[in-house]
Write a protein that holds these residues in place. Structure first.
Motif, PDB file in Angstrom:
ATOM      1  N   ARG A 153       0.805  -1.219   0.000  1.00 52.55           N
ATOM      2  CA  ARG A 153       0.000   0.000   0.000  1.00 52.55           C
ATOM      3  C   ARG A 153       0.842   1.275   0.000  1.00 52.55           C
ATOM      4  NH1 ARG A 153      -3.290  -1.170   4.967  1.00 52.55           N
ATOM      5  NH2 ARG A 153      -1.824  -2.854   5.172  1.00 52.55           N
ATOM      6  N   ASP A 154       2.034   1.228   0.609  1.00 57.39           N
ATOM      7  CA  ASP A 154       2.869   2.421   0.564  1.00 57.39           C
ATOM      8  C   ASP A 154       3.337   2.693  -0.854  1.00 57.39           C
ATOM      9  OD1 ASP A 154       4.435   0.169   0.567  1.00 57.39           O
ATOM     10  OD2 ASP A 154       5.813   0.835   2.131  1.00 57.39           O
ATOM     11  N   GLU A 155       3.580   1.625  -1.636  1.00 56.20           N
ATOM     12  CA  GLU A 155       3.981   1.817  -3.024  1.00 56.20           C
ATOM     13  C   GLU A 155       2.819   2.346  -3.862  1.00 56.20           C
ATOM     14  OE1 GLU A 155       5.724  -1.752  -4.479  1.00 56.20           O
ATOM     15  OE2 GLU A 155       7.604  -1.482  -3.362  1.00 56.20           O
ATOM     16  N   VAL A 156       1.605   1.961  -3.506  1.00 53.45           N
ATOM     17  CA  VAL A 156       0.440   2.499  -4.204  1.00 53.45           C
ATOM     18  C   VAL A 156       0.400   4.014  -4.056  1.00 53.45           C
ATOM     19  CG1 VAL A 156      -2.080   2.613  -4.206  1.00 53.45           C
ATOM     20  CG2 VAL A 156      -0.937   0.404  -4.047  1.00 53.45           C
ATOM     21  N   LEU A 157       0.696   4.523  -2.856  1.00 53.22           N
ATOM     22  CA  LEU A 157       0.686   5.964  -2.634  1.00 53.22           C
ATOM     23  C   LEU A 157       1.857   6.654  -3.329  1.00 53.22           C
ATOM     24  CD1 LEU A 157      -0.324   6.240   1.126  1.00 53.22           C
ATOM     25  CD2 LEU A 157      -1.712   6.780  -0.864  1.00 53.22           C
ATOM     26  N   HIS A 182       5.213   7.997   9.135  1.00 55.84           N
ATOM     27  CA  HIS A 182       6.342   7.078   9.000  1.00 55.84           C
ATOM     28  C   HIS A 182       6.485   6.494   7.599  1.00 55.84           C
ATOM     29  CE1 HIS A 182       6.540   7.308  13.336  1.00 55.84           C
ATOM     30  NE2 HIS A 182       5.331   6.798  13.451  1.00 55.84           N
ATOM     31  N   ASP A 183       5.412   5.898   7.098  1.00 57.72           N
ATOM     32  CA  ASP A 183       5.547   5.013   5.946  1.00 57.72           C
ATOM     33  C   ASP A 183       5.708   5.724   4.609  1.00 57.72           C
ATOM     34  OD1 ASP A 183       5.048   2.227   7.183  1.00 57.72           O
ATOM     35  OD2 ASP A 183       3.454   3.463   7.994  1.00 57.72           O
ATOM     36  N   VAL A 184       5.031   6.833   4.419  1.00 55.86           N
ATOM     37  CA  VAL A 184       5.153   7.618   3.197  1.00 55.86           C
ATOM     38  C   VAL A 184       5.190   9.085   3.590  1.00 55.86           C
ATOM     39  CG1 VAL A 184       4.170   8.165   0.944  1.00 55.86           C
ATOM     40  CG2 VAL A 184       3.782   5.900   1.934  1.00 55.86           C
ATOM     41  N   LYS A 185       6.242   9.782   3.212  1.00 55.80           N
ATOM     42  CA  LYS A 185       6.329  11.196   3.571  1.00 55.80           C
ATOM     43  C   LYS A 185       7.120  11.957   2.511  1.00 55.80           C
ATOM     44  CE  LYS A 185       9.928   9.836   6.848  1.00 55.80           C
ATOM     45  NZ  LYS A 185      10.246   9.728   8.276  1.00 55.80           N
ATOM     46  N   PHE A 186       6.833  13.244   2.409  1.00 56.95           N
ATOM     47  CA  PHE A 186       7.518  14.103   1.458  1.00 56.95           C
ATOM     48  C   PHE A 186       8.923  14.437   1.949  1.00 56.95           C
ATOM     49  CE2 PHE A 186       3.058  15.140   0.523  1.00 56.95           C
ATOM     50  CZ  PHE A 186       3.060  15.052  -0.864  1.00 56.95           C
ATOM     51  N   HIS A 187       9.872  14.449   1.024  1.00 59.05           N
ATOM     52  CA  HIS A 187      11.186  15.003   1.324  1.00 59.05           C
ATOM     53  C   HIS A 187      11.032  16.514   1.457  1.00 59.05           C
ATOM     54  CE1 HIS A 187      15.413  16.130   0.909  1.00 59.05           C
ATOM     55  NE2 HIS A 187      15.728  14.863   1.131  1.00 59.05           N
ATOM     56  N   LYS A 188      11.778  17.135   2.342  1.00 55.80           N
ATOM     57  CA  LYS A 188      11.577  18.557   2.616  1.00 55.80           C
ATOM     58  C   LYS A 188      12.009  19.461   1.463  1.00 55.80           C
ATOM     59  CE  LYS A 188      11.817  18.320   7.660  1.00 55.80           C
ATOM     60  NZ  LYS A 188      12.520  18.795   8.884  1.00 55.80           N
ATOM     61  N   THR A 189      12.978  19.027   0.659  1.00 51.85           N
ATOM     62  CA  THR A 189      13.494  19.921  -0.386  1.00 51.85           C
ATOM     63  C   THR A 189      13.538  19.300  -1.774  1.00 51.85           C
ATOM     64  OG1 THR A 189      15.783  19.241   0.118  1.00 51.85           O
ATOM     65  CG2 THR A 189      14.909  21.184   1.265  1.00 51.85           C
ATOM     66  N   ARG A 190      13.302  18.006  -1.883  1.00 53.13           N
ATOM     67  CA  ARG A 190      13.433  17.352  -3.185  1.00 53.13           C
ATOM     68  C   ARG A 190      12.122  16.697  -3.580  1.00 53.13           C
ATOM     69  NH1 ARG A 190      17.369  13.076  -2.353  1.00 53.13           N
ATOM     70  NH2 ARG A 190      17.118  12.725  -4.587  1.00 53.13           N
ATOM     71  N   ASP A 191      11.953  16.487  -4.872  1.00 53.00           N
ATOM     72  CA  ASP A 191      10.715  15.932  -5.420  1.00 53.00           C
ATOM     73  C   ASP A 191      10.701  14.411  -5.307  1.00 53.00           C
ATOM     74  OD1 ASP A 191       8.345  15.547  -6.701  1.00 53.00           O
ATOM     75  OD2 ASP A 191       9.019  16.214  -8.674  1.00 53.00           O
ATOM     76  N   VAL A 192      10.809  13.917  -4.076  1.00 49.44           N
ATOM     77  CA  VAL A 192      10.809  12.476  -3.816  1.00 49.44           C
ATOM     78  C   VAL A 192       9.979  12.195  -2.569  1.00 49.44           C
ATOM     79  CG1 VAL A 192      13.059  12.065  -4.892  1.00 49.44           C
ATOM     80  CG2 VAL A 192      12.926  12.603  -2.448  1.00 49.44           C
ATOM     81  N   LEU A 193       9.546  10.948  -2.467  1.00 52.66           N
ATOM     82  CA  LEU A 193       8.875  10.473  -1.265  1.00 52.66           C
ATOM     83  C   LEU A 193       9.797   9.519  -0.529  1.00 52.66           C
ATOM     84  CD1 LEU A 193       5.314   9.755  -2.710  1.00 52.66           C
ATOM     85  CD2 LEU A 193       5.950  11.628  -1.190  1.00 52.66           C
ATOM     86  N   LEU A 194       9.698   9.510   0.796  1.00 48.26           N
ATOM     87  CA  LEU A 194      10.561   8.690   1.625  1.00 48.26           C
ATOM     88  C   LEU A 194       9.778   7.558   2.279  1.00 48.26           C
ATOM     89  CD1 LEU A 194      12.607  11.490   3.431  1.00 48.26           C
ATOM     90  CD2 LEU A 194      13.158  10.288   1.303  1.00 48.26           C
ATOM     91  N   GLN A 195      10.455   6.429   2.464  1.00 46.32           N
ATOM     92  CA  GLN A 195       9.878   5.278   3.129  1.00 46.32           C
ATOM     93  C   GLN A 195      10.128   5.367   4.634  1.00 46.32           C
ATOM     94  OE1 GLN A 195      10.347   1.475   0.953  1.00 46.32           O
ATOM     95  NE2 GLN A 195      11.806   2.573  -0.360  1.00 46.32           N
ATOM     96  N   ARG A 196       9.640   4.374   5.352  1.00 47.09           N
ATOM     97  CA  ARG A 196       9.763   4.355   6.813  1.00 47.09           C
ATOM     98  C   ARG A 196      11.217   4.464   7.269  1.00 47.09           C
ATOM     99  NH1 ARG A 196       7.141   2.423  11.567  1.00 47.09           N
ATOM    100  NH2 ARG A 196       5.201   2.247  10.402  1.00 47.09           N
ATOM    101  N   GLY A 198      13.605   5.979   5.797  1.00 49.79           N
ATOM    102  CA  GLY A 198      14.245   7.183   5.303  1.00 49.79           C
ATOM    103  C   GLY A 198      14.770   7.087   3.889  1.00 49.79           C
ATOM    104  N   SER A 199      14.738   5.884   3.312  1.00 51.13           N
ATOM    105  CA  SER A 199      15.196   5.722   1.931  1.00 51.13           C
ATOM    106  C   SER A 199      14.119   6.193   0.965  1.00 51.13           C
ATOM    107  CB  SER A 199      15.534   4.256   1.652  1.00 51.13           C
ATOM    108  OG  SER A 199      14.385   3.432   1.816  1.00 51.13           O
ATOM    109  N   GLU A 200      14.524   6.463  -0.276  1.00 53.74           N
ATOM    110  CA  GLU A 200      13.595   6.986  -1.262  1.00 53.74           C
ATOM    111  C   GLU A 200      12.777   5.867  -1.914  1.00 53.74           C
ATOM    112  OE1 GLU A 200      15.593   9.295  -4.184  1.00 53.74           O
ATOM    113  OE2 GLU A 200      16.701  10.509  -2.718  1.00 53.74           O
ATOM    114  N   PHE A 201      11.595   6.226  -2.383  1.00 51.82           N
ATOM    115  CA  PHE A 201      10.856   5.363  -3.294  1.00 51.82           C
ATOM    116  C   PHE A 201      11.448   5.620  -4.687  1.00 51.82           C
ATOM    117  CE2 PHE A 201       7.634   5.576   0.067  1.00 51.82           C
ATOM    118  CZ  PHE A 201       7.204   4.263   0.108  1.00 51.82           C
ATOM    119  N   HIS A 202      12.337   4.769  -5.121  1.00 48.80           N
ATOM    120  CA  HIS A 202      13.059   5.008  -6.366  1.00 48.80           C
ATOM    121  C   HIS A 202      12.129   4.914  -7.569  1.00 48.80           C
ATOM    122  CE1 HIS A 202      16.963   5.244  -4.471  1.00 48.80           C
ATOM    123  NE2 HIS A 202      16.710   4.127  -3.805  1.00 48.80           N
TER     124      HIS A 202
END
Length: 259
Positions: A153-157, A182-196, A198-202
């Motif tokens: 579900r986090d990948e769906v988001l 925790h599970d899906v959150k915006f990076h503060k300065t870059r156009d990426v989402l972070l996982q629980r 802290g790594s990126e959803f590549h």
């Protein structure tokens, strides 16, 4: 209350406030998808002014505590508060772990005849994970799949919204969603989402994600409702966001938010 852990203290506080003043308790991670006036009174009527989504996880977690509604001095909430007070006065408390508040509620509606009667009459809207309802988008447990996509579900988001996802959002079938920090959150300065961790959803950009679509549509719908009810424009100012051309809503910078 210095001996009560912070998370448990928040549980104590919500029950106290509901019993004393009535109203709605909503965690900071609750995303309202429909105006409360459209549904909460009807949902609370069968239990004489009390509503909670239930169950969250079968008998193990019989009630969802992150969103609760009650009139002041409701007998069910008063009895629940009494159990909470008694629990934290014990010298040797049973270890009910993180979901201690939910466990006390489960005991209450089994053992207290008045509470049992009220709860049996209450309207039940499920809060089970991965089911239509507040926890539809909650990837609490690794490997759980979404009801509308055979994916985490986090990948769906994180992925761009599918036609099915957009239809789900536009229908507003669920009045609220419970999200996480925790599970899906915006990076503060870059156009990426972070996982629980802290790594990126590549391979996924935040600006084109389902998460961004859900948040953006919610704000747009709230703005329309605000103008309809208040007769004036909402305080939402999308131009405040320096990333507006690319992504991000900068919700914390909006004038509707507390300083």
């Amino acid at each position: 209350m210095s001996w009560i852990p912070p998370a448990a203290a928040a549980d104590v506080l919500r029950i106290f406030l509901l019993q004393r003043y009535g109203g709605v308790w909503a965690d900071a991670t609750i995303l309202c998808r429909r105006p409360l006036d459209d549904w909460i009174d009807e949902a609370a009527a069968p239990a004489d002014g009390f509503f909670a989504f239930a169950p969250e996880k079968g008998q193990e977690i019989p009630i969802m505590s992150s969103f609760l509604a009650s009139k002041a001095s409701h007998p069910l909430v008063e009895a629940w508060q009494e159990r909470v007070h008694h629990h934290w006065q014990l010298d040797h408390r049973p270890n009910l772990e993180y979901f201690w508040l939910h466990a006390l509620f489960g005991q209450l509606v089994q053992e207290n005849p008045l509470a049992k009667d009220v709860w049996e009459r209450a309207k039940k809207l499920t809060a089970e994970y991965a089911q239509p309802g507040p926890h539809l988008h909650m990837p609490y447990e690794e490997g759980r799949t979404n009801v509308y996509a055979k994916e985490r579900r986090d990948e769906v988001l994180a992925k761009p919204p599918s036609t099915t996802f957009k239809e789900l959002v536009e229908k507003k079938s669920e009045p609220i969603y419970k999200l996480t920090i925790h599970d899906v959150k915006f990076h503060k300065t870059r156009d990426v989402l972070l996982q629980r961790d802290g790594s990126e959803f590549h391979g996924f950009a935040a600006s084109s994600s389902s998460f961004e679509y859900l948040m953006r549509r919610t704000l747009e719908e709230a703005e329309i409702y605000f103008e309809k009810v208040k007769g004036r424009r909402s305080p939402w100012q999308p131009e405040l966001s320096p990333f507006r051309k690319d992504y991000g809503l900068n919700i914390a910078d909006q004038p509707m938010m507390p300083g």
